[in-house]
Design a protein around this motif. Structure first.
Motif, PDB file in Angstrom:
ATOM      1  N   GLU A 193      92.162  42.130  72.857  1.00 20.78           N
ATOM      2  CA  GLU A 193      93.236  41.212  72.459  1.00 20.78           C
ATOM      3  C   GLU A 193      93.999  40.667  73.662  1.00 20.78           C
ATOM      4  OE1 GLU A 193      95.706  42.899  69.389  1.00 20.78           O
ATOM      5  OE2 GLU A 193      93.968  43.545  68.222  1.00 20.78           O
ATOM      6  N   ASP A 194      93.520  40.978  74.868  1.00 24.57           N
ATOM      7  CA  ASP A 194      94.175  40.524  76.102  1.00 24.57           C
ATOM      8  C   ASP A 194      95.665  40.818  76.102  1.00 24.57           C
ATOM      9  OD1 ASP A 194      91.927  39.552  77.451  1.00 24.57           O
ATOM     10  OD2 ASP A 194      92.058  37.608  76.443  1.00 24.57           O
ATOM     11  N   MET A 195      96.026  42.031  75.670  1.00 29.43           N
ATOM     12  CA  MET A 195      97.435  42.426  75.687  1.00 29.43           C
ATOM     13  C   MET A 195      97.886  42.554  77.139  1.00 29.43           C
ATOM     14  SD  MET A 195      97.682  45.428  72.859  1.00 29.43           S
ATOM     15  CE  MET A 195      97.549  45.095  71.128  1.00 29.43           C
ATOM     16  N   PHE A 196      99.162  42.307  77.367  1.00 29.17           N
ATOM     17  CA  PHE A 196      99.731  42.521  78.695  1.00 29.17           C
ATOM     18  C   PHE A 196      99.995  44.012  78.824  1.00 29.17           C
ATOM     19  CE2 PHE A 196     101.381  38.131  77.774  1.00 29.17           C
ATOM     20  CZ  PHE A 196     100.523  37.493  78.649  1.00 29.17           C
ATOM     21  N   TYR A 197      99.445  44.625  79.835  1.00 32.40           N
ATOM     22  CA  TYR A 197      99.698  46.055  79.999  1.00 32.40           C
ATOM     23  C   TYR A 197     100.581  46.299  81.205  1.00 32.40           C
ATOM     24  CZ  TYR A 197      95.380  45.211  82.703  1.00 32.40           C
ATOM     25  OH  TYR A 197      94.426  44.698  83.539  1.00 32.40           O
ATOM     26  N   PRO A 198     101.308  47.411  81.184  1.00 25.21           N
ATOM     27  CA  PRO A 198     101.165  48.518  80.249  1.00 25.21           C
ATOM     28  C   PRO A 198     101.667  48.177  78.838  1.00 25.21           C
ATOM     29  CG  PRO A 198     103.074  48.888  81.625  1.00 25.21           C
ATOM     30  CD  PRO A 198     102.379  47.660  82.161  1.00 25.21           C
ATOM     31  N   VAL A 199     101.012  48.796  77.862  1.00 25.75           N
ATOM     32  CA  VAL A 199     101.443  48.711  76.468  1.00 25.75           C
ATOM     33  C   VAL A 199     102.032  50.080  76.141  1.00 25.75           C
ATOM     34  CG1 VAL A 199     100.723  48.380  74.074  1.00 25.75           C
ATOM     35  CG2 VAL A 199      99.603  47.076  75.890  1.00 25.75           C
ATOM     36  N   VAL A 200     103.267  50.097  75.664  1.00 28.20           N
ATOM     37  CA  VAL A 200     103.954  51.352  75.371  1.00 28.20           C
ATOM     38  C   VAL A 200     104.056  51.532  73.860  1.00 28.20           C
ATOM     39  CG1 VAL A 200     106.082  52.687  75.682  1.00 28.20           C
ATOM     40  CG2 VAL A 200     105.295  51.155  77.511  1.00 28.20           C
ATOM     41  N   LEU A 201     103.620  52.697  73.386  1.00 25.15           N
ATOM     42  CA  LEU A 201     103.720  53.041  71.972  1.00 25.15           C
ATOM     43  C   LEU A 201     104.657  54.229  71.808  1.00 25.15           C
ATOM     44  CD1 LEU A 201     100.984  51.450  72.020  1.00 25.15           C
ATOM     45  CD2 LEU A 201     100.243  52.949  70.210  1.00 25.15           C
ATOM     46  N   VAL A 202     105.522  54.165  70.803  1.00 23.97           N
ATOM     47  CA  VAL A 202     106.309  55.319  70.375  1.00 23.97           C
ATOM     48  C   VAL A 202     105.736  55.650  69.008  1.00 23.97           C
ATOM     49  CG1 VAL A 202     108.567  56.179  69.660  1.00 23.97           C
ATOM     50  CG2 VAL A 202     108.371  54.717  71.679  1.00 23.97           C
ATOM     51  N   GLU A 203     105.186  56.855  68.916  1.00 21.66           N
ATOM     52  CA  GLU A 203     104.348  57.231  67.777  1.00 21.66           C
ATOM     53  C   GLU A 203     103.224  56.179  67.766  1.00 21.66           C
ATOM     54  OE1 GLU A 203     104.459  60.162  65.955  1.00 21.66           O
ATOM     55  OE2 GLU A 203     105.955  60.676  67.431  1.00 21.66           O
ATOM     56  N   ASP A 204     103.030  55.419  66.717  1.00 17.94           N
ATOM     57  CA  ASP A 204     101.958  54.422  66.725  1.00 17.94           C
ATOM     58  C   ASP A 204     102.500  53.001  66.706  1.00 17.94           C
ATOM     59  OD1 ASP A 204      99.827  56.243  66.837  1.00 17.94           O
ATOM     60  OD2 ASP A 204      99.997  56.623  64.694  1.00 17.94           O
ATOM     61  N   GLU A 205     103.755  52.838  67.087  1.00 18.24           N
ATOM     62  CA  GLU A 205     104.397  51.523  67.079  1.00 18.24           C
ATOM     63  C   GLU A 205     104.476  50.963  68.502  1.00 18.24           C
ATOM     64  OE1 GLU A 205     108.815  49.609  66.182  1.00 18.24           O
ATOM     65  OE2 GLU A 205     108.468  51.723  65.759  1.00 18.24           O
ATOM     66  N   ILE A 206     104.003  49.719  68.674  1.00 17.45           N
ATOM     67  CA  ILE A 206     104.100  49.068  69.981  1.00 17.45           C
ATOM     68  C   ILE A 206     105.555  48.703  70.227  1.00 17.45           C
ATOM     69  CG2 ILE A 206     103.443  47.064  71.374  1.00 17.45           C
ATOM     70  CD1 ILE A 206     100.820  46.959  69.746  1.00 17.45           C
ATOM     71  N   VAL A 207     106.129  49.231  71.324  1.00 13.25           N
ATOM     72  CA  VAL A 207     107.534  48.959  71.630  1.00 13.25           C
ATOM     73  C   VAL A 207     107.696  48.232  72.953  1.00 13.25           C
ATOM     74  CG1 VAL A 207     108.451  50.845  70.228  1.00 13.25           C
ATOM     75  CG2 VAL A 207     107.875  51.261  72.627  1.00 13.25           C
ATOM     76  N   ARG A 237      91.281  47.830  71.976  1.00 14.62           N
ATOM     77  CA  ARG A 237      92.090  46.750  71.392  1.00 14.62           C
ATOM     78  C   ARG A 237      92.915  46.047  72.481  1.00 14.62           C
ATOM     79  NH1 ARG A 237      97.032  47.715  67.229  1.00 14.62           N
ATOM     80  NH2 ARG A 237      97.868  45.625  67.442  1.00 14.62           N
ATOM     81  N   VAL A 238      93.480  46.820  73.414  1.00 13.59           N
ATOM     82  CA  VAL A 238      94.260  46.241  74.518  1.00 13.59           C
ATOM     83  C   VAL A 238      93.390  45.256  75.295  1.00 13.59           C
ATOM     84  CG1 VAL A 238      95.440  46.731  76.705  1.00 13.59           C
ATOM     85  CG2 VAL A 238      95.841  48.205  74.721  1.00 13.59           C
ATOM     86  N   ILE A 239      92.147  45.659  75.560  1.00 14.23           N
ATOM     87  CA  ILE A 239      91.219  44.808  76.318  1.00 14.23           C
ATOM     88  C   ILE A 239      90.821  43.580  75.493  1.00 14.23           C
ATOM     89  CG2 ILE A 239      88.906  44.688  77.334  1.00 14.23           C
ATOM     90  CD1 ILE A 239      89.289  47.751  77.968  1.00 14.23           C
TER      91      ILE A 239
END
Length: 107
Positions: free
Chosen positions: A71-85, A67-69
């Motif tokens: 959706e062209d998300m800017f990484y790093p993508v940080v999740l706490v539990e399953d929530e993008i923070v 999904r990160v790839i």
């Protein structure tokens, strides 16, 4: 506190094109681990680094890495539990807030 919170940092060896001059995903993971350990001493948590181009066998982590790839998300993508923070240049204040929602108490 009831249980250890799971944090996941998704990233890659190569910086994302929009993240020039920012720390690498791996550096962000290490920095975050140190910062959270200082902020919440004696309050254990799990933090995992996932390379989006070489994710582990777990289906959930493979799916999010894809999904990160896609959706062209800017990484790093940080999740706490399953929530993008955090995405790209995560903010400690936002991550601290998410941790505290799960019962962590600042030192």
């Amino acid at each position: 506190m009831h249980r250890e919170v799971e944090l996941t940092v998704y990233g890659a060896e190569v910086l994302c094109p929009s993240c020039v001059n920012l720390p690498s995903s791996k550096e962000t993971y290490e920095w975050l681990q140190a910062a959270l350990s200082r902020k919440y001493p004696d309050q254990p948590f799990n933090i995992t680094y996932v390379d989006i181009h070489n994710p582990p066998e777990e289906a959930e982590k493979q799916e999010f890495a894809q999904r990160v790839i896609e959706e062209d998300m800017f990484y790093p993508v940080v999740l706490v539990e399953d929530e993008i923070v955090g995405e790209g240049n995560p903010k400690l204040k936002t991550i601290y807030s998410a941790m505290e929602k799960h019962g962590y108490q600042p030192a």
